[in-house]
Design a protein around this motif. Structure first.
Motif, PDB file in Angstrom:
ATOM      1  N   LYS A 285       0.865  -1.184   0.000  1.00 34.37           N
ATOM      2  CA  LYS A 285       0.000   0.000   0.000  1.00 34.37           C
ATOM      3  C   LYS A 285       0.899   1.231   0.000  1.00 34.37           C
ATOM      4  N   SER A 286       1.415   1.572  -1.166  1.00 32.78           N
ATOM      5  CA  SER A 286       2.426   2.625  -1.297  1.00 32.78           C
ATOM      6  C   SER A 286       1.961   3.817  -2.113  1.00 32.78           C
ATOM      7  N   TRP A 287       0.757   3.744  -2.660  1.00 36.04           N
ATOM      8  CA  TRP A 287       0.317   4.751  -3.612  1.00 36.04           C
ATOM      9  C   TRP A 287      -1.012   5.380  -3.213  1.00 36.04           C
ATOM     10  N   PHE A 288      -1.141   6.675  -3.466  1.00 40.28           N
ATOM     11  CA  PHE A 288      -2.446   7.326  -3.491  1.00 40.28           C
ATOM     12  C   PHE A 288      -2.936   7.238  -4.932  1.00 40.28           C
ATOM     13  N   THR A 289      -4.069   6.604  -5.135  1.00 41.44           N
ATOM     14  CA  THR A 289      -4.625   6.462  -6.475  1.00 41.44           C
ATOM     15  C   THR A 289      -5.820   7.392  -6.607  1.00 41.44           C
ATOM     16  N   LEU A 290      -5.603   8.518  -7.266  1.00 41.07           N
ATOM     17  CA  LEU A 290      -6.616   9.547  -7.422  1.00 41.07           C
ATOM     18  C   LEU A 290      -7.005   9.671  -8.890  1.00 41.07           C
ATOM     19  N   PRO A 291      -8.162  10.283  -9.177  1.00 40.95           N
ATOM     20  CA  PRO A 291      -8.588  10.412 -10.576  1.00 40.95           C
ATOM     21  C   PRO A 291      -7.538  11.124 -11.427  1.00 40.95           C
TER      22      PRO A 291
END
Length: 382
Positions: free
Chosen positions: A95-101
């Protein structure tokens, strides 16, 4: 003395090296997966804007910002831990990423640079306060460096992200060497660390039951080490990436198969295993060109570190050198089987927005150093 206005404030040698790295990146990514080329161009454009902004900041401004940036980085890492899977989903078990639009962000890529700035400030402030060094002051500085590194290191390990954790440790080690701490303290500490690492590797290979019994290590956790030492016995599972990488690089021979003619199937070939693509399609010559570019980059930053009279700038250079050198050594090492696979990208070459922008931020610090100290290159004072 009056600043020499005829002397350029922009490091054009570094500009040239960066341009050659970007060109190599675009060619390699096009060969691996052409659909990512435009995105990489956009990341390079954004990174150039970051460099232009960082160049405007002098050493005093960077010092003032260091703690704020460090704190901001920790907040991002903490938010990543508690964020719901809708904006921070697991990718490859981490869980290493912010996944945003529209985009993804890996905070740890920027935290590495924030750590370099903060450690540089700590070391310089400590040296100014403790002009007469003692064993106690050296131990105090060592504790400061270790403590400041340990906090983001612990948060990154929670993701878990072994590759970035190792990079943070590499930065810390490089900064300790430049900090002025007595070798009487450094030698036994690093000697003990090397001995411990050797002992753990010995137990993994020859006595794994000890680790299982006394430390609770699970069988699957040995897989990455075993597949590194004997990848062909694990070719259908954990050794697949390495065996395919070795096949790709070996099949390229001296001159390679030519651009866009990859025959070996290799997952993640545009990111972590981009060097395997270079080896297959451009052969030993192409791989040597990539390595030579990194050598020139490290050499140039080393030259900058030696030329500047500002201790803070010198520490920044050492931190950036430690970060990039470890990335290059680990990434290329894992693709040729010298080191275990840890998922570290090849700086400036691999596809990836966060990785590239983090590295451009680090290079921006080097541009800033040249931009500000070259104005007074003929002065006796900094």
């Amino acid at each position: 003395m009056t600043p020499n206005r005829n002397t350029s404030k922009i490091d054009f040698t570094l500009v040239l090296i960066l341009m050659l790295l970007s060109l190599a990146s675009l060619v390699a990514i096009y060969s691996a997966n052409s659909s990512f080329v435009i995105k990489q161009v956009v990341f390079y454009v954004i990174g150039t804007a970051i460099i232009a902004g960082i160049m405007q900041l002098d050493s005093d401004q960077l010092k003032k910002l260091s703690w704020y940036l460090y704190g901001f980085g920790l907040v991002l890492l903490l938010l990543l831990i508690v964020a719901p899977s809708s904006i921070a989903r697991e990718i490859n078990g981490a869980k290493s990423w912010f996944t945003l639009p529209g985009f993804s962000l890996q905070p740890s890529e920027f935290v590495k640079v924030f750590l370099i700035l903060t450690l540089s400030k700590i070391i310089v402030d400590h040296q100014e306060k403790h002009i007469s060094k003692t064993t106690q002051s050296d131990f105090l500085l060592l504790l400061k460096i270790g403590g400041i590194t340990f906090v983001p290191l612990l948060l990154v390990m929670q993701q878990p992200d072994l590759g970035t954790s190792l990079v943070l440790i590499a930065i810390m080690v490089g900064m300790i060497f430049i900090s002025g701490i007595s070798w009487k303290i450094i030698t036994p500490i690093f000697g003990g660390g090397i001995t411990l690492a050797t002992g753990v590797l010995y137990m993994v290979i020859w006595h794994p039951e000890w680790l299982k019994k006394y430390l609770g290590v699970q069988e699957y956790q040995f897989g990455r080490i075993y597949s590194w030492l004997d990848p062909y016995n694990y070719q259908s599972s954990t050794g697949y990436h390495l065996t395919q990488s070795l096949l790709a690089i070996g099949s390229g021979q001296t001159t390679g198969k030519g651009i866009g003619t990859s025959e070996v199937v290799l997952p993640e070939n545009h990111t972590d295993f981009i060097f395997s693509v270079v080896g297959e399609e451009f052969g030993f010559i192409g791989a040597s060109v990539i390595i030579s570019l990194f050598f020139l980059l490290i050499y140039h930053i080393t030259k900058v570190a030696l030329e500047t009279k500002n201790s803070f700038y010198t520490c920044i250079c050492v931190g950036v050198i430690s970060m990039i050198t470890f990335h290059v050594f680990q990434n290329i090492g894992m693709t040729v089987g010298v080191l275990p696979i840890t998922g570290i990208p090849l700086p400036f070459i691999s596809y990836g927005g966060s990785s590239l922008l983090g590295n451009m931020l680090a290079i921006g610090l080097i541009f800033s150093i040249r931009f500000h100290y070259k104005k007074y290159m003929f002065s006796s004072d900094e």
